[in-house]
Enzyme design. Structure first.
Site, short mmCIF file in Angstrom:
data_model
loop_
_atom_site.label_atom_id
_atom_site.label_comp_id
_atom_site.label_asym_id
_atom_site.label_seq_id
_atom_site.Cartn_x
_atom_site.Cartn_y
_atom_site.Cartn_z
N GLN A 88 0.93 -1.18 -0.02
CA GLN A 88 -0.04 0.05 -0.03
C GLN A 88 0.95 1.18 0.18
OE1 GLN A 88 -3.53 -0.81 3.02
NE2 GLN A 88 -1.74 -2.11 3.59
N ASN A 89 2.44 0.95 0.22
CA ASN A 89 2.93 2.17 0.01
C ASN A 89 3.42 2.80 -1.12
OD1 ASN A 89 3.28 1.47 2.87
ND2 ASN A 89 5.07 0.41 2.98
N VAL A 90 3.58 4.22 -1.00
CA VAL A 90 3.81 4.84 -2.39
C VAL A 90 5.28 5.14 -2.44
CG1 VAL A 90 1.45 5.74 -2.75
CG2 VAL A 90 3.25 6.96 -1.11
N ASP A 91 6.31 4.66 -1.23
CA ASP A 91 7.72 4.85 -1.50
C ASP A 91 7.96 3.61 -2.36
OD1 ASP A 91 8.18 2.42 0.14
OD2 ASP A 91 7.48 3.63 1.74
N HIS A 106 -1.49 1.26 -4.08
CA HIS A 106 -2.04 2.58 -4.03
C HIS A 106 -1.31 3.58 -4.84
CE1 HIS A 106 -4.19 1.79 0.07
NE2 HIS A 106 -4.79 1.37 -0.73
N SER A 174 -2.29 -1.14 9.24
CA SER A 174 -3.38 -1.12 10.33
C SER A 174 -4.79 -1.78 9.96
CB SER A 174 -3.81 0.40 10.73
OG SER A 174 -4.37 0.92 9.67
P1 OAD Z 1 -1.53 3.05 9.11
O1 OAD Z 1 -0.63 4.21 9.64
O2 OAD Z 1 -2.70 2.90 9.24
O3 OAD Z 1 -0.84 1.92 9.93
C1 OAD Z 1 0.42 1.70 10.22
C2 OAD Z 1 0.67 0.21 11.04
O4 OAD Z 1 2.04 0.17 11.04
C3 OAD Z 1 0.08 0.39 12.33
O5 OAD Z 1 -0.77 -0.98 12.59
C4 OAD Z 1 1.15 0.34 13.35
O6 OAD Z 1 1.02 -0.31 14.56
C5 OAD Z 1 2.28 -0.42 12.49
N1 OAD Z 1 3.69 -0.01 12.84
C6 OAD Z 1 4.20 1.18 13.07
N2 OAD Z 1 5.49 1.22 13.20
C7 OAD Z 1 5.64 -0.03 13.05
C8 OAD Z 1 6.95 -0.79 12.92
N3 OAD Z 1 8.29 -0.20 13.18
N4 OAD Z 1 7.16 -2.16 12.56
C9 OAD Z 1 5.91 -2.87 12.63
N5 OAD Z 1 4.68 -2.14 12.44
C10 OAD Z 1 4.78 -1.08 12.65
O7 OAD Z 1 -0.77 2.58 7.72
P2 OAD Z 1 -1.24 1.70 6.47
O8 OAD Z 1 -2.07 0.54 7.03
O9 OAD Z 1 -0.23 1.42 5.42
O10 OAD Z 1 -3.80 5.24 1.65
O11 OAD Z 1 -2.37 2.56 5.76
C11 OAD Z 1 -3.25 2.09 4.53
C12 OAD Z 1 -3.69 3.12 3.84
O12 OAD Z 1 -4.14 4.34 4.42
C13 OAD Z 1 -2.35 3.80 3.04
O13 OAD Z 1 -1.78 3.42 1.92
C14 OAD Z 1 -2.85 5.42 2.67
C15 OAD Z 1 -3.83 5.79 3.91
O14 OAD Z 1 -4.57 6.29 3.85
C16 OAD Z 1 -3.82 6.11 0.64
O15 OAD Z 1 -3.32 7.23 0.89
C17 OAD Z 1 -4.51 5.74 -0.50
#
Ligand code: OAD
Length: 230
Positions: A88-91, A106, A174
Site C-alpha cells: 500500500q506504500n507509495v515509496d 495505491h 493497520s
Molecule cells: P497506518 O498508519 O494505518 O498503519 C500503520 C501500521 O503500522 C500500524 O498498525 C502500526 O502499529 C504499524 N507500525 C508502525 N510502526 C511499525 C514498526 N516499526 N514495525 C511494525 N509495525 C509498525 O498505515 P497503512 O495501514 O499502511 O492510503 O495505511 C493504509 C492506507 O491508508 C495507506 O496506503 C494510505 C492511508 O490512507 C492512501 O493514501 C490511499
C-alpha cells in the site's frame, strides 16, 4: 511449490524514517484526508495537494530501505516458490531493498499521471499545480497515487495471487483501509495460513501474530521460513 503473498503498509517503512498514517502524530493527524487525498481536493486546490505529495516525494528520496525491506527481498531470492509483494506504500523502498515485481496498489510517488488523457511518466521532484502532460499538453499532471474514492490498482492480479497463496502475511498495516483490509479473509478462504507482523495486534483475525518492530520481526520470520525449507 508454496506461494507466499505479502501485504505491506506504512509500518514497514517507519524505521526508515517515513511517517505512518494513523499512529500518534502520523500523516492523518497533521493533514485532513479530504484536503489532500481525494480527487475533489485536487480539483479544489491543486497547489495544496501537489505541495503535500511534493514534500513526501522529497522525503522519500532521502531515506534508505531497512532490514525488513531487505529480508523480504532475500525471501524472494531464496524461497523455492513464488513470493509476491503487494504494497500500500507509495515509496520505492521495497525496490531499493532489492525486491522485484512489487505491486503498488495505491500508486507510487515517483509516478505522474495525466488526469486528462491517462498518460503516465516519471514525476519530477516537484510537481506544479498545473503540471503539463508531456503527451497531450493539458495542465492536468497529478501524482500517480490512488486517492480516497478511487479504485486501487491491480486488483484482479492481487485477487488471483490471494486465491493461490499458501501463506499470507500482512506487515505494518493497520487494516483500516479496504480493500486491502479484506485480503486476509480472501487468503484464509482459499486455505492459506495467515500471519500478522505488526507492533501491535489489529482486528484482522489472523492465524498467527508476530509482534514487534518490523526490522526485528521480519528478518526473524524470513529466517524461520528459509530454515524450514532446508
Ligand atoms: P497506518 O498508519 O494505518 O498503519 C500503520 C501500521 O503500522 C500500524 O498498525 C502500526 O502499529 C504499524 N507500525 C508502525 N510502526 C511499525 C514498526 N516499526 N514495525 C511494525 N509495525 C509498525 O498505515 P497503512 O495501514 O499502511 O492510503 O495505511 C493504509 C492506507 O491508508 C495507506 O496506503 C494510505 C492511508 O490512507 C492512501 O493514501 C490511499
Amino acid at each position: 511449490m508454496e506461494k507466499i503473498v505479502i501485504l505491506t503498509g506504512a509500518g514497514i517503512s517507519a524505521e526508515s524514517g517515513l511517517s505512518t498514517f494513523r499512529d500518534e502524530g502520523g500523516l492523518w493527524a497533521q493533514h485532513r484526508i479530504e484536503d489532500v487525498a481525494t480527487p475533489e481536493a485536487f480539483a479544489r486546490n491543486p497547489a495544496l495537494v501537489q505541495g503535500f505529495y511534493n514534500a513526501r516525494r522529497v522525503q522519500a528520496a532521502q531515506v534508505q530501505p531497512n532490514a525488513a525491506h531487505q529480508a523480504l527481498a532475500q525471501l524472494q531470492r531464496d524461497w523455492p516458490g513464488e513470493v509476491v509483494i503487494v504494497t500500500q506504500n507509495v515509496d520505492s523502498l521495497h525496490e531499493a531493498g532489492g525486491a522485484s515485481g512489487v505491486i503498488h496498489m495505491h500508486g507510487i510517488l515517483s509516478g505522474a499521471l495525466c488526469a486528462a488523457c491517462g498518460h503516465r511518466w516519471t514525476a519530477p521532484p516537484e510537481m506544479a499545480p498545473d503540471e503539463p502532460c508531456p503527451a497531450c499538453n493539458a495542465p492536468s499532471g497529478r501524482p500517480d497515487i490512488v486517492w480516497f474514492g478511487e479504485m486501487p490498482y491491480h486488483m484482479e492480479d492481487i485477487f488471483d495471487h490471494l486465491t493461490t497463496a499458501s501463506i499470507f502475511a500482512a506487515i505494518g498495516t493497520s487494516g483500516e483501509v479496504y480493500p486491502a483490509a479484506a485480503f486476509v479473509h480472501e487468503a484464509q478462504a482459499a486455505g492459506a495460513h495467515t500471519i500478522e507482523i505488526n507492533l501491535e495486534p489489529t482486528g484482522g483475525g489472523f492465524d498467527e501474530r508476530l509482534l514487534g518492530k518490523a526490522t526485528e520481526t521480519v528478518p526473524r520470520w524470513v529466517d524461520r521460513l528459509l530454515m524450514a525449507k532446508t
